[in-house]
Motif scaffolding. Structure first.
Motif, mmCIF file in Angstrom:
data_model
loop_
_atom_site.group_PDB
_atom_site.id
_atom_site.type_symbol
_atom_site.label_atom_id
_atom_site.label_comp_id
_atom_site.label_asym_id
_atom_site.label_seq_id
_atom_site.Cartn_x
_atom_site.Cartn_y
_atom_site.Cartn_z
ATOM 1 N N PHE A 190 28.881 -9.962 -14.397
ATOM 2 C CA PHE A 190 28.541 -8.541 -14.348
ATOM 3 C C PHE A 190 29.724 -7.633 -14.051
ATOM 4 C CE2 PHE A 190 27.200 -4.760 -11.896
ATOM 5 C CZ PHE A 190 26.609 -4.073 -12.939
ATOM 6 N N GLU A 191 30.423 -7.889 -12.957
ATOM 7 C CA GLU A 191 31.510 -6.988 -12.575
ATOM 8 C C GLU A 191 32.591 -6.906 -13.651
ATOM 9 O OE1 GLU A 191 34.891 -6.338 -9.087
ATOM 10 O OE2 GLU A 191 33.422 -7.955 -8.893
ATOM 11 N N SER A 192 32.899 -8.052 -14.272
ATOM 12 C CA SER A 192 33.935 -8.044 -15.318
ATOM 13 C C SER A 192 33.524 -7.149 -16.485
ATOM 14 C CB SER A 192 34.217 -9.467 -15.803
ATOM 15 O OG SER A 192 33.152 -9.976 -16.579
ATOM 16 N N CYS A 193 32.257 -7.219 -16.870
ATOM 17 C CA CYS A 193 31.763 -6.379 -17.967
ATOM 18 C C CYS A 193 31.848 -4.900 -17.604
ATOM 19 C CB CYS A 193 30.324 -6.750 -18.293
ATOM 20 S SG CYS A 193 30.118 -8.400 -18.973
ATOM 21 N N TYR A 194 31.458 -4.603 -16.374
ATOM 22 C CA TYR A 194 31.494 -3.218 -15.894
ATOM 23 C C TYR A 194 32.925 -2.680 -15.962
ATOM 24 C CZ TYR A 194 30.306 0.737 -12.825
ATOM 25 O OH TYR A 194 30.087 1.990 -12.313
ATOM 26 N N HIS A 195 33.863 -3.461 -15.433
ATOM 27 C CA HIS A 195 35.254 -3.017 -15.383
ATOM 28 C C HIS A 195 35.874 -2.937 -16.772
ATOM 29 C CE1 HIS A 195 39.598 -3.618 -13.784
ATOM 30 N NE2 HIS A 195 39.291 -2.330 -13.804
ATOM 31 N N LEU A 196 35.600 -3.925 -17.622
ATOM 32 C CA LEU A 196 36.154 -3.903 -18.978
ATOM 33 C C LEU A 196 35.652 -2.699 -19.766
ATOM 34 C CD1 LEU A 196 36.097 -7.694 -19.924
ATOM 35 C CD2 LEU A 196 38.121 -6.249 -19.580
ATOM 36 N N CYS A 197 34.423 -2.311 -19.525
ATOM 37 C CA CYS A 197 33.904 -1.098 -20.174
ATOM 38 C C CYS A 197 34.688 0.124 -19.710
ATOM 39 C CB CYS A 197 32.426 -0.916 -19.863
ATOM 40 S SG CYS A 197 31.325 -2.005 -20.786
ATOM 41 N N GLN A 198 34.936 0.206 -18.419
ATOM 42 C CA GLN A 198 35.722 1.327 -17.901
ATOM 43 C C GLN A 198 37.112 1.357 -18.533
ATOM 44 O OE1 GLN A 198 35.433 0.404 -13.647
ATOM 45 N NE2 GLN A 198 34.187 2.248 -13.345
ATOM 46 N N LEU A 199 37.748 0.198 -18.602
ATOM 47 C CA LEU A 199 39.096 0.113 -19.153
ATOM 48 C C LEU A 199 39.123 0.408 -20.656
ATOM 49 C CD1 LEU A 199 40.294 -3.150 -17.345
ATOM 50 C CD2 LEU A 199 41.015 -0.807 -16.816
ATOM 51 N N ALA A 200 38.063 -0.024 -21.342
ATOM 52 C CA ALA A 200 38.014 0.133 -22.799
ATOM 53 C C ALA A 200 37.577 1.529 -23.227
ATOM 54 C CB ALA A 200 37.061 -0.896 -23.408
ATOM 55 N N TYR A 201 36.988 2.280 -22.332
ATOM 56 C CA TYR A 201 36.412 3.579 -22.693
ATOM 57 C C TYR A 201 37.366 4.486 -23.475
ATOM 58 C CZ TYR A 201 34.660 8.341 -22.169
ATOM 59 O OH TYR A 201 34.267 9.644 -22.402
ATOM 60 N N PRO A 202 38.588 4.716 -22.991
ATOM 61 C CA PRO A 202 39.471 5.612 -23.771
ATOM 62 C C PRO A 202 39.816 5.058 -25.148
ATOM 63 C CG PRO A 202 40.674 4.569 -21.956
ATOM 64 C CD PRO A 202 39.231 4.300 -21.729
ATOM 65 N N LEU A 203 39.887 3.733 -25.284
ATOM 66 C CA LEU A 203 40.186 3.128 -26.585
ATOM 67 C C LEU A 203 38.998 3.262 -27.527
ATOM 68 C CD1 LEU A 203 41.903 -0.214 -25.432
ATOM 69 C CD2 LEU A 203 42.900 2.064 -25.676
ATOM 70 N N LEU A 204 37.807 3.042 -26.999
ATOM 71 C CA LEU A 204 36.596 3.173 -27.804
ATOM 72 C C LEU A 204 36.390 4.620 -28.244
ATOM 73 C CD1 LEU A 204 34.316 0.941 -25.556
ATOM 74 C CD2 LEU A 204 34.959 0.393 -27.910
#
Length: 215
Positions: A128-142
């Motif tokens: 769970f936490e990894s998915c949450y954080h990766l979404c945060q990190l990926a947001y500007p790229l997405l």
């Protein structure tokens, strides 16, 4: 390059040519199949896994097939490694990402009473936490891609109770709810979020669970 699955002009609607994708846990099981499927439809794909030898083996297989797939080492349980992963992805894909597949998952089958604090941290951190954080990190790229899609690989265990899986099930239940919030908050940025909840699929993870069930 390998032939894609586009067999006619009608099928052009399924083309992923020009799209970029990140698949976590892409060297085995569901993640491996997803990475190869995306590449077959023309996407440029980056995968990650914990072991360099696993990454190298898969990249060599895909190279022989002509797929545009790169890979790097990342243990998604580590916050620093997650940050490094996304820096690599941003560099490889020129600051844009169309598809994020949060696939990595783990389970430690035990009776509820036997779980330790470390077990809980490992399962929740990985699933769970990894998915949450990766979404945060990926947001500007997405967002920069103009068209973003996030897919969470959940589980039927997040919807239905099974033995020896209370923490795993909880991590997937949290993922299901998180998916709804991501979809709600980021729709304005043209970023979609969906969760797929498979039943039993014969992978290494399922095999380890079944061994525990039989013990």
């Amino acid at each position: 390059m390998a032939e894609t699955k586009l067999s006619s002009f009608k099928d052009e609607r399924w083309s992923l040519h020009g799209m970029t994708a990140l698949v976590t846990g892409g060297t085995r099981g569901i993640g491996y199949a997803i990475a190869e499927e995306l590449a077959e439809f023309g996407a440029s794909v980056h995968i990650c896994a914990r072991k360099q030898e696993d990454v190298d083996k898969c990249l060599e297989e895909w190279k022989r097939k002509g797929f545009r797939i790169t890979g790097s080492v990342c243990d998604v349980l580590s916050r620093d490694q997650r940050q490094n992963l996304m820096k690599n992805v941003a560099s490889i894909f020129n600051g844009k990402l169309n598809i994020l597949i949060n696939n990595v998952g783990t389970s430690i089958p035990k009776n509820l009473i036997d779980y330790t604090a470390e077990d809980v941290s490992t399962i929740m951190g990985t699933n769970f936490e990894s998915c949450y954080h990766l979404c945060q990190l990926a947001y500007p790229l997405l967002k920069a891609s103009g068209y973003g899609s996030i897919v969470f690989i959940s589980s039927i265990a997040g919807l239905k109770a099974f033995p020896l899986s209370s923490i795993y099930a909880s991590s997937k239940g949290a993922m299901n709810q998180f998916t709804k919030n991501v979809a709600l908050e980021w729709a304005k940025d043209n970023i979609r979020a969906n969760a797929v909840a498979p039943g039993p699929i014969k992978t290494v993870l399922l095999d380890s669970f079944m061994v525990c069930m039989l013990c």
